[in-house]
Design a protein around this motif. Structure first.
Motif, PDB file in Angstrom:
ATOM      1  N   GLU A  78       5.182   4.857  15.225  1.00  0.00           N
ATOM      2  CA  GLU A  78       4.338   5.051  14.055  1.00  0.00           C
ATOM      3  C   GLU A  78       3.648   6.405  14.112  1.00  0.00           C
ATOM      4  O   GLU A  78       3.200   6.835  15.169  1.00  0.00           O
ATOM      5  CB  GLU A  78       3.280   3.947  13.951  1.00  0.00           C
ATOM      6  CG  GLU A  78       3.838   2.601  13.536  1.00  0.00           C
ATOM      7  CD  GLU A  78       2.751   1.600  13.224  1.00  0.00           C
ATOM      8  OE1 GLU A  78       1.574   1.863  13.584  1.00  0.00           O
ATOM      9  OE2 GLU A  78       3.049   0.567  12.616  1.00  0.00           O
ATOM     10  N   CYS A  79       3.567   7.057  12.954  1.00  0.00           N
ATOM     11  CA  CYS A  79       2.880   8.343  12.848  1.00  0.00           C
ATOM     12  C   CYS A  79       1.767   8.215  11.812  1.00  0.00           C
ATOM     13  O   CYS A  79       2.030   7.867  10.656  1.00  0.00           O
ATOM     14  CB  CYS A  79       3.872   9.426  12.438  1.00  0.00           C
ATOM     15  SG  CYS A  79       3.124  11.047  12.162  1.00  0.00           S
ATOM     16  N   THR A  80       0.529   8.442  12.237  1.00  0.00           N
ATOM     17  CA  THR A  80      -0.604   8.392  11.316  1.00  0.00           C
ATOM     18  C   THR A  80      -0.648   9.694  10.518  1.00  0.00           C
ATOM     19  O   THR A  80      -0.814  10.771  11.077  1.00  0.00           O
ATOM     20  CB  THR A  80      -1.921   8.213  12.084  1.00  0.00           C
ATOM     21  OG1 THR A  80      -1.852   7.017  12.861  1.00  0.00           O
ATOM     22  CG2 THR A  80      -3.103   8.095  11.115  1.00  0.00           C
ATOM     23  N   LEU A  81      -0.484   9.600   9.212  1.00  0.00           N
ATOM     24  CA  LEU A  81      -0.440  10.782   8.351  1.00  0.00           C
ATOM     25  C   LEU A  81      -1.837  11.258   7.984  1.00  0.00           C
ATOM     26  O   LEU A  81      -2.108  12.463   7.959  1.00  0.00           O
ATOM     27  CB  LEU A  81       0.364  10.486   7.076  1.00  0.00           C
ATOM     28  CG  LEU A  81       1.807  10.027   7.303  1.00  0.00           C
ATOM     29  CD1 LEU A  81       2.455   9.679   5.960  1.00  0.00           C
ATOM     30  CD2 LEU A  81       2.611  11.096   8.016  1.00  0.00           C
ATOM     31  N   LYS A  82      -2.734  10.320   7.678  1.00  0.00           N
ATOM     32  CA  LYS A  82      -4.096  10.700   7.322  1.00  0.00           C
ATOM     33  C   LYS A  82      -4.996   9.482   7.340  1.00  0.00           C
ATOM     34  O   LYS A  82      -4.532   8.340   7.293  1.00  0.00           O
ATOM     35  CB  LYS A  82      -4.146  11.364   5.949  1.00  0.00           C
ATOM     36  CG  LYS A  82      -3.559  10.546   4.816  1.00  0.00           C
ATOM     37  CD  LYS A  82      -3.570  11.349   3.520  1.00  0.00           C
ATOM     38  CE  LYS A  82      -2.803  10.652   2.401  1.00  0.00           C
ATOM     39  NZ  LYS A  82      -2.787  11.436   1.169  1.00  0.00           N
ATOM     40  N   MET A  83      -6.302   9.763   7.399  1.00  0.00           N
ATOM     41  CA  MET A  83      -7.325   8.730   7.314  1.00  0.00           C
ATOM     42  C   MET A  83      -7.990   8.819   5.942  1.00  0.00           C
ATOM     43  O   MET A  83      -8.277   9.917   5.460  1.00  0.00           O
ATOM     44  CB  MET A  83      -8.377   8.932   8.397  1.00  0.00           C
ATOM     45  CG  MET A  83      -7.827   8.879   9.807  1.00  0.00           C
ATOM     46  SD  MET A  83      -7.385   7.206  10.272  1.00  0.00           S
ATOM     47  CE  MET A  83      -7.093   7.435  12.031  1.00  0.00           C
ATOM     48  N   LEU A  84      -8.238   7.681   5.353  1.00  0.00           N
ATOM     49  CA  LEU A  84      -8.860   7.627   4.033  1.00  0.00           C
ATOM     50  C   LEU A  84     -10.215   6.951   4.146  1.00  0.00           C
ATOM     51  O   LEU A  84     -10.349   5.899   4.774  1.00  0.00           O
ATOM     52  CB  LEU A  84      -7.959   6.857   3.062  1.00  0.00           C
ATOM     53  CG  LEU A  84      -6.565   7.458   2.879  1.00  0.00           C
ATOM     54  CD1 LEU A  84      -5.581   6.397   2.429  1.00  0.00           C
ATOM     55  CD2 LEU A  84      -6.603   8.604   1.885  1.00  0.00           C
ATOM     56  N   THR A 118     -12.375   2.148   6.123  1.00  0.00           N
ATOM     57  CA  THR A 118     -11.433   3.222   6.412  1.00  0.00           C
ATOM     58  C   THR A 118     -10.010   2.676   6.387  1.00  0.00           C
ATOM     59  O   THR A 118      -9.754   1.574   6.889  1.00  0.00           O
ATOM     60  CB  THR A 118     -11.710   3.848   7.793  1.00  0.00           C
ATOM     61  OG1 THR A 118     -13.078   4.263   7.851  1.00  0.00           O
ATOM     62  CG2 THR A 118     -10.819   5.053   8.041  1.00  0.00           C
ATOM     63  N   VAL A 119      -9.109   3.450   5.805  1.00  0.00           N
ATOM     64  CA  VAL A 119      -7.691   3.081   5.716  1.00  0.00           C
ATOM     65  C   VAL A 119      -6.873   4.194   6.352  1.00  0.00           C
ATOM     66  O   VAL A 119      -7.197   5.374   6.210  1.00  0.00           O
ATOM     67  CB  VAL A 119      -7.264   2.900   4.240  1.00  0.00           C
ATOM     68  CG1 VAL A 119      -5.761   2.665   4.123  1.00  0.00           C
ATOM     69  CG2 VAL A 119      -8.040   1.754   3.594  1.00  0.00           C
ATOM     70  N   GLN A 165      -2.816   0.785   5.880  1.00  0.00           N
ATOM     71  CA  GLN A 165      -3.372  -0.284   6.705  1.00  0.00           C
ATOM     72  C   GLN A 165      -4.866  -0.105   6.886  1.00  0.00           C
ATOM     73  O   GLN A 165      -5.332   0.991   7.221  1.00  0.00           O
ATOM     74  CB  GLN A 165      -2.707  -0.280   8.085  1.00  0.00           C
ATOM     75  CG  GLN A 165      -1.213  -0.507   8.061  1.00  0.00           C
ATOM     76  CD  GLN A 165      -0.598  -0.349   9.437  1.00  0.00           C
ATOM     77  OE1 GLN A 165       0.214   0.524   9.678  1.00  0.00           O
ATOM     78  NE2 GLN A 165      -1.013  -1.213  10.366  1.00  0.00           N
ATOM     79  N   PRO A 166      -5.657  -1.172   6.677  1.00  0.00           N
ATOM     80  CA  PRO A 166      -7.098  -1.104   6.940  1.00  0.00           C
ATOM     81  C   PRO A 166      -7.365  -0.933   8.431  1.00  0.00           C
ATOM     82  O   PRO A 166      -6.631  -1.443   9.269  1.00  0.00           O
ATOM     83  CB  PRO A 166      -7.623  -2.462   6.445  1.00  0.00           C
ATOM     84  CG  PRO A 166      -6.538  -3.011   5.586  1.00  0.00           C
ATOM     85  CD  PRO A 166      -5.257  -2.476   6.131  1.00  0.00           C
ATOM     86  N   MET A 167      -8.435  -0.209   8.760  1.00  0.00           N
ATOM     87  CA  MET A 167      -8.860  -0.070  10.156  1.00  0.00           C
ATOM     88  C   MET A 167     -10.085  -0.938  10.405  1.00  0.00           C
ATOM     89  O   MET A 167     -11.037  -0.543  11.066  1.00  0.00           O
ATOM     90  CB  MET A 167      -9.153   1.400  10.455  1.00  0.00           C
ATOM     91  CG  MET A 167      -7.930   2.282  10.315  1.00  0.00           C
ATOM     92  SD  MET A 167      -8.265   4.008  10.705  1.00  0.00           S
ATOM     93  CE  MET A 167      -8.543   3.898  12.483  1.00  0.00           C
ATOM     94  N   ASN A 220      -5.681  -6.794   9.869  1.00  0.00           N
ATOM     95  CA  ASN A 220      -4.258  -7.061  10.078  1.00  0.00           C
ATOM     96  C   ASN A 220      -3.451  -7.118   8.785  1.00  0.00           C
ATOM     97  O   ASN A 220      -2.261  -7.430   8.810  1.00  0.00           O
ATOM     98  CB  ASN A 220      -4.086  -8.375  10.854  1.00  0.00           C
ATOM     99  CG  ASN A 220      -4.667  -8.296  12.252  1.00  0.00           C
ATOM    100  OD1 ASN A 220      -4.563  -7.266  12.922  1.00  0.00           O
ATOM    101  ND2 ASN A 220      -5.307  -9.371  12.685  1.00  0.00           N
ATOM    102  N   ASP A 221      -4.089  -6.821   7.664  1.00  0.00           N
ATOM    103  CA  ASP A 221      -3.397  -6.822   6.383  1.00  0.00           C
ATOM    104  C   ASP A 221      -2.700  -5.493   6.121  1.00  0.00           C
ATOM    105  O   ASP A 221      -2.969  -4.482   6.785  1.00  0.00           O
ATOM    106  CB  ASP A 221      -4.381  -7.083   5.232  1.00  0.00           C
ATOM    107  CG  ASP A 221      -4.997  -8.465   5.300  1.00  0.00           C
ATOM    108  OD1 ASP A 221      -4.293  -9.405   5.693  1.00  0.00           O
ATOM    109  OD2 ASP A 221      -6.190  -8.596   4.951  1.00  0.00           O
ATOM    110  N   PHE A 222      -1.822  -5.489   5.146  1.00  0.00           N
ATOM    111  CA  PHE A 222      -1.233  -4.268   4.614  1.00  0.00           C
ATOM    112  C   PHE A 222      -1.628  -4.171   3.142  1.00  0.00           C
ATOM    113  O   PHE A 222      -1.452  -5.121   2.388  1.00  0.00           O
ATOM    114  CB  PHE A 222       0.293  -4.290   4.717  1.00  0.00           C
ATOM    115  CG  PHE A 222       0.818  -4.005   6.093  1.00  0.00           C
ATOM    116  CD1 PHE A 222       1.231  -2.735   6.449  1.00  0.00           C
ATOM    117  CD2 PHE A 222       0.897  -5.026   7.036  1.00  0.00           C
ATOM    118  CE1 PHE A 222       1.720  -2.475   7.720  1.00  0.00           C
ATOM    119  CE2 PHE A 222       1.383  -4.778   8.312  1.00  0.00           C
ATOM    120  CZ  PHE A 222       1.791  -3.500   8.654  1.00  0.00           C
ATOM    121  N   ILE A 223      -2.162  -3.025   2.744  1.00  0.00           N
ATOM    122  CA  ILE A 223      -2.461  -2.808   1.324  1.00  0.00           C
ATOM    123  C   ILE A 223      -1.156  -2.589   0.580  1.00  0.00           C
ATOM    124  O   ILE A 223      -0.951  -3.099  -0.515  1.00  0.00           O
ATOM    125  CB  ILE A 223      -3.422  -1.611   1.161  1.00  0.00           C
ATOM    126  CG1 ILE A 223      -4.724  -1.912   1.908  1.00  0.00           C
ATOM    127  CG2 ILE A 223      -3.695  -1.328  -0.316  1.00  0.00           C
ATOM    128  CD1 ILE A 223      -5.638  -0.718   2.055  1.00  0.00           C
TER     129      ILE A 223
END
Length: 249
Positions: free
Chosen positions: A89-95, A77-78, A118-120, A57-60
């Motif tokens: 909300e639009c997910t741009l990419k997974m890190l 994963t972020v 945002q952490p997953m 639930n955090d934000f980096i």
């Protein structure tokens, strides 16, 4: 506007350490902007890295905040998310581990973050203030040239992605996304390659420029063709070669 999240501000979910272990040096071999450095410059920058842990639930960092740090995913994963004008909300990419984010272009030109990170789940993030990296570039013109090449490649990748979104079919775009995730971080299992993250139909739709309903239909087709199996929590690529062929058109 608030600056990027200070790890000391959330002691219950985030901890910080200034002593990166030796394994981090090996991780940097996979990271653009770091693997171009000579050993001396890299060892110097290792002293500037801090490791920070975040919960789901955090934000980096948040959209609009100053881009003050380079970030590297060490564990977990972020997702990078941008909010639309109507609040969606639009997910741009997974890190995934080894991925660099900041966003790097924003860090170089002094712009604010264009989206949220945002952490997953529970993640471990390495971060370094951009001023330390810029000071190194001033001492090392060869590294500065490599950075210019890297940013040029990123621009080319963005142009290619826009072309794919404009010209390729939705099933090609989805196949390309799945093969990319499997290539970068897939885990070999008896059935095939497991993508080690929760990946919802909405996430996939955002990343390939399609509606959720379209992605649901395509994924059902992929399952019937025995290309993939599983759910959002456990997605397995059953036939990587066929999926890659589909992605290439």
């Amino acid at each position: 506007m608030a600056s990027e999240r200070d790890p000391l501000s959330k002691p219950l979910t985030i901890s910080s350490s200034k002593r990166p272990p030796a394994s981090i040096d090996a991780l940097l071999d996979r990271v653009p902007l770091f693997n171009i450095l000579n050993r001396q410059d890299r060892q110097r920058l290792l002293q500037e890295l801090s490791e920070t842990r975040y919960g789901k639930n955090d934000f980096i960092f948040r959209e609009g905040e100053p881009s003050e740090y380079f970030h590297i995913v060490k564990e977990g994963t972020v997702k990078c998310v941008k909010s639309t004008s109507d609040g969606k909300e639009c997910t741009l990419k997974m890190l995934m581990p080894g991925d660099l984010f900041c966003c790097d272009a924003a860090a170089f030109d002094g712009a604010n973050h264009p989206g949220n990170a945002q952490p997953m789940g529970n993640v471990s993030i390495l971060r370094m203030h951009k001023s330390a990296y810029f000071n190194m570039l001033k001492r090392n013109p060869d590294a500065a040239i490599e950075v210019i090449k890297y940013l040029g490649n990123r621009l080319h990748e963005a142009q290619e992605k826009n072309k794919i979104l404009a010209l390729d079919r939705a099933d090609q775009r989805l196949a390309a996304l799945l093969t990319d995730l499997a290539t970068r971080n897939g885990i070999k299992e008896r059935q095939g390659l497991r993508i080690p993250m929760r990946l919802t139909r909405q996430d996939m739709a955002n990343m390939v420029g399609a509606t959720t309903e379209t992605v649901i239909r395509i994924m059902s087709r992929f399952k019937r063709a025995h290309l993939v199996s599983g759910t959002a929590n456990r997605l397995i690529i059953l036939d990587f070669d066929r999926l890659r062929t589909l992605a290439s058109g």
